[in-house]
Scaffold this motif. Structure first.
Motif, PDB file in Angstrom:
ATOM      1  N   GLU A   1     -10.283  -9.465  -1.393  1.00 10.16           N
ATOM      2  CA  GLU A   1      -9.468  -8.505  -0.658  1.00 10.16           C
ATOM      3  C   GLU A   1      -8.002  -8.834  -0.841  1.00 10.16           C
ATOM      4  O   GLU A   1      -7.620 -10.009  -0.955  1.00 10.16           O
ATOM      5  CB  GLU A   1      -9.821  -8.526   0.833  1.00 10.16           C
ATOM      6  N   THR A   2      -7.169  -7.800  -0.877  1.00  9.09           N
ATOM      7  CA  THR A   2      -5.727  -7.980  -0.973  1.00  9.09           C
ATOM      8  C   THR A   2      -5.170  -8.227   0.422  1.00  9.09           C
ATOM      9  O   THR A   2      -5.360  -7.413   1.334  1.00  9.09           O
ATOM     10  CB  THR A   2      -5.060  -6.741  -1.585  1.00  9.09           C
ATOM     11  N   LEU A   3      -4.516  -9.357   0.588  1.00  3.69           N
ATOM     12  CA  LEU A   3      -3.953  -9.709   1.894  1.00  3.69           C
ATOM     13  C   LEU A   3      -2.541  -9.180   2.070  1.00  3.69           C
ATOM     14  O   LEU A   3      -2.167  -8.719   3.152  1.00  3.69           O
ATOM     15  CB  LEU A   3      -3.935 -11.237   2.048  1.00  3.69           C
ATOM     16  N   VAL A   4      -1.746  -9.275   1.017  1.00  2.11           N
ATOM     17  CA  VAL A   4      -0.348  -8.863   1.077  1.00  2.11           C
ATOM     18  C   VAL A   4       0.002  -8.151  -0.220  1.00  2.11           C
ATOM     19  O   VAL A   4      -0.384  -8.594  -1.306  1.00  2.11           O
ATOM     20  CB  VAL A   4       0.603 -10.071   1.259  1.00  2.11           C
ATOM     21  N   GLU A   5       0.692  -7.043  -0.109  1.00  2.32           N
ATOM     22  CA  GLU A   5       1.239  -6.375  -1.285  1.00  2.32           C
ATOM     23  C   GLU A   5       2.619  -5.841  -0.920  1.00  2.32           C
ATOM     24  O   GLU A   5       2.772  -4.743  -0.393  1.00  2.32           O
ATOM     25  CB  GLU A   5       0.324  -5.240  -1.758  1.00  2.32           C
ATOM     26  N   ARG A   6       3.619  -6.664  -1.179  1.00  2.00           N
ATOM     27  CA  ARG A   6       4.994  -6.319  -0.826  1.00  2.00           C
ATOM     28  C   ARG A   6       5.733  -5.939  -2.105  1.00  2.00           C
ATOM     29  O   ARG A   6       5.850  -6.741  -3.029  1.00  2.00           O
ATOM     30  CB  ARG A   6       5.670  -7.500  -0.127  1.00  2.00           C
ATOM     31  N   GLU A   7       6.188  -4.719  -2.174  1.00  2.00           N
ATOM     32  CA  GLU A   7       6.740  -4.143  -3.405  1.00  2.00           C
ATOM     33  C   GLU A   7       7.788  -5.043  -4.049  1.00  2.00           C
ATOM     34  O   GLU A   7       8.762  -5.452  -3.411  1.00  2.00           O
ATOM     35  CB  GLU A   7       7.360  -2.770  -3.098  1.00  2.00           C
ATOM     36  N   ASN A   8       7.555  -5.346  -5.333  1.00  2.00           N
ATOM     37  CA  ASN A   8       8.481  -6.132  -6.157  1.00  2.00           C
ATOM     38  C   ASN A   8       8.766  -7.524  -5.601  1.00  2.00           C
ATOM     39  O   ASN A   8       9.788  -8.130  -5.924  1.00  2.00           O
ATOM     40  CB  ASN A   8       9.821  -5.388  -6.359  1.00  2.00           C
ATOM     41  N   GLU A   9       7.861  -8.028  -4.776  1.00  2.00           N
ATOM     42  CA  GLU A   9       8.132  -9.323  -4.145  1.00  2.00           C
ATOM     43  C   GLU A   9       6.920 -10.256  -4.096  1.00  2.00           C
ATOM     44  O   GLU A   9       6.995 -11.409  -4.523  1.00  2.00           O
ATOM     45  CB  GLU A   9       8.648  -9.094  -2.719  1.00  2.00           C
ATOM     46  N   TRP A  10       5.787  -9.761  -3.605  1.00  2.00           N
ATOM     47  CA  TRP A  10       4.695 -10.694  -3.305  1.00  2.00           C
ATOM     48  C   TRP A  10       3.356  -9.978  -3.300  1.00  2.00           C
ATOM     49  O   TRP A  10       3.221  -8.882  -2.750  1.00  2.00           O
ATOM     50  CB  TRP A  10       4.956 -11.319  -1.930  1.00  2.00           C
ATOM     51  N   ILE A  11       2.363 -10.589  -3.944  1.00  2.00           N
ATOM     52  CA  ILE A  11       0.973 -10.136  -3.889  1.00  2.00           C
ATOM     53  C   ILE A  11       0.118 -11.353  -3.550  1.00  2.00           C
ATOM     54  O   ILE A  11       0.304 -12.415  -4.132  1.00  2.00           O
ATOM     55  CB  ILE A  11       0.508  -9.540  -5.230  1.00  2.00           C
ATOM     56  N   ALA A  12      -0.818 -11.191  -2.618  1.00  2.00           N
ATOM     57  CA  ALA A  12      -1.725 -12.285  -2.262  1.00  2.00           C
ATOM     58  C   ALA A  12      -3.124 -11.726  -2.051  1.00  2.00           C
ATOM     59  O   ALA A  12      -3.287 -10.623  -1.515  1.00  2.00           O
ATOM     60  CB  ALA A  12      -1.241 -13.010  -1.003  1.00  2.00           C
ATOM     61  N   TRP A  13      -4.126 -12.467  -2.478  1.00  2.00           N
ATOM     62  CA  TRP A  13      -5.513 -12.046  -2.335  1.00  2.00           C
ATOM     63  C   TRP A  13      -6.400 -13.256  -2.074  1.00  2.00           C
ATOM     64  O   TRP A  13      -6.004 -14.390  -2.295  1.00  2.00           O
ATOM     65  CB  TRP A  13      -5.981 -11.304  -3.589  1.00  2.00           C
ATOM     66  N   ARG A  14      -7.634 -13.011  -1.634  1.00  2.89           N
ATOM     67  CA  ARG A  14      -8.605 -14.090  -1.432  1.00  2.89           C
ATOM     68  C   ARG A  14     -10.009 -13.525  -1.601  1.00  2.89           C
ATOM     69  O   ARG A  14     -10.249 -12.324  -1.383  1.00  2.89           O
ATOM     70  CB  ARG A  14      -8.459 -14.716  -0.046  1.00  2.89           C
ATOM     71  N   SER A  15     -10.936 -14.388  -1.974  1.00  6.77           N
ATOM     72  CA  SER A  15     -12.323 -13.966  -2.118  1.00  6.77           C
ATOM     73  C   SER A  15     -12.941 -13.760  -0.743  1.00  6.77           C
ATOM     74  O   SER A  15     -12.523 -14.365   0.246  1.00  6.77           O
ATOM     75  CB  SER A  15     -13.113 -15.009  -2.911  1.00  6.77           C
ATOM     76  N   LEU A  16     -13.947 -12.895  -0.701  1.00  5.28           N
ATOM     77  CA  LEU A  16     -14.643 -12.624   0.551  1.00  5.28           C
ATOM     78  C   LEU A  16     -15.767 -13.631   0.772  1.00  5.28           C
ATOM     79  O   LEU A  16     -16.093 -14.430  -0.107  1.00  5.28           O
ATOM     80  CB  LEU A  16     -15.194 -11.199   0.533  1.00  5.28           C
TER      81      LEU A  16
END
Length: 330
Positions: free
Chosen positions: A203-218
């Motif tokens: 799942e995508t935890l954070v998606e901040r435009e042009n700055e930061w993407i974070a994800w983790r397995s379920l």
């Protein structure tokens, strides 16, 4: 989240700077302890000189830790503790009759200033680590890998490419596919050299435009893992700095013994190689298939062996044999 996205890069740079300072100071204290004693205003007493050598060894250990693991707060906290010991030592040395009290006071002031920087660094790194664990994307027993690369493309273009998770297998060697599902979820599939294929949902935890993407397995994933990517404009208009942080928890059993396939035999080197291919893909639109043969892979996905053979101008049998050989070395 603000702590992770904004404060962390500066604290890691500070950690690296403190690491080099520790190496320089520690080397001087071991190589020339009597000279350093005079510089600090400490009496030329063999007992005190021996203590300085011990401090030098501690500084070198802290410096190496900060340079090799700048994201780990433990090394910065060790410097904070060392600063307290140094100040106590200088206070005791100042009571010696032959001490140069003015020099001791100046040395104590310098140590106090460095201690303030160490404390700022340690707290910043600790806040970052705590934020990641609060999001559930890092635990104390996780294996953590971080690498960075500068890509000569605008930040919006680099972010948009990475945001399309299906692009990741085009430069991540051990990743077969990433499928976008509903509600910010994705399905990842990876294949190892032994032909073992595993999949997990994330799942995508954070998606901040042009700055930061974070994800983790379920939950119940074959490989419990997480990742984040930070994007910053490179100094001097050189493009975009991409900072990748991946973590995973080694599972038990047979899969645990073969976990090296996920990131290669050495995780840090594998991520470094992946980012090199990412840079090539973004800047030139292609990735070398084999540096030795000088073959190139177009920016579009390669569908099968015949597709590779057509681009390279060789027979499908030759490409298939090369792929089998490469898989055996991976």
């Amino acid at each position: 989240m603000h702590t992770y996205a904004q404060a962390r890069p500066s604290h890691e740079r500070l950690a690296a700077g403190l690491g080099w300072f520790s190496l320089a100071l520690g080397t001087a204290e071991i190589a020339a302890p009597r000279t350093m004693a005079r510089l600090f205003g400490i009496p030329d007493d063999p007992r005190l000189v021996s203590v300085l050598r011990g401090f030098g060894a501690r500084e070198i250990a802290s410096g190496l830790g900060l340079l090799t693991q700048p994201e780990q707060p433990g090394w910065a906290w060790s410097r904070v503790g060392g600063d307290a010991i140094d100040l106590a030592f200088l206070g005791a040395a100042a009571n010696e009759d032959s001490a140069n009290h003015q020099r001791v006071a100046m040395a104590a002031a310098v140590v106090a200033g460095v201690a303030a920087l160490d404390l700022i660094c340690a707290r910043g790194l600790q806040d970052h680590q705590d934020s990641r664990r609060a999001l559930g994307i890092e635990r104390s027993h996780d294996v953590s890998v971080e690498r960075a690369v500068t890509v000569g493309r605008p930040i919006a273009e680099v972010f948009a490419f990475w945001k399309g998770y299906e692009n990741l297998p085009r430069f991540m060697q051990h990743l077969t596919s990433v499928e976008t599902l509903a509600e910010g979820r994705t399905r990842w599939t990876a294949t190892g050299p032994a032909g073992v294929s595993v999949s997990w949902d994330a799942e995508t935890l954070v998606e901040r435009e042009n700055e930061w993407i974070a994800w983790r397995s379920l939950e119940n994933a074959d490989v419990d893992n997480s990742g984040s990517v930070r994007f910053q404009e490179a100094p001097g208009g050189r493009g975009t700095e991409v900072h990748v942080h991946l973590t995973y928890s080694p599972p038990a059993g047979q899969l645990g013994r073969g976990i090296a396939w996920l990131f290669g035999q050495e995780p840090g080197q594998q991520i470094k190689d992946d980012l090199r291919r990412f840079k090539q893909l973004m800047e030139t639109g292609e990735i070398p298939l084999s540096e030795g043969l000088g073959l190139q892979r177009a920016a579009r996905p390669v569908r099968d062996v015949a597709d590779v053979a057509a681009m390279a101008g060789v027979s499908p049998e030759l490409v298939g044999a090369g792929a089998r050989l490469e898989g055996g070395r991976a």
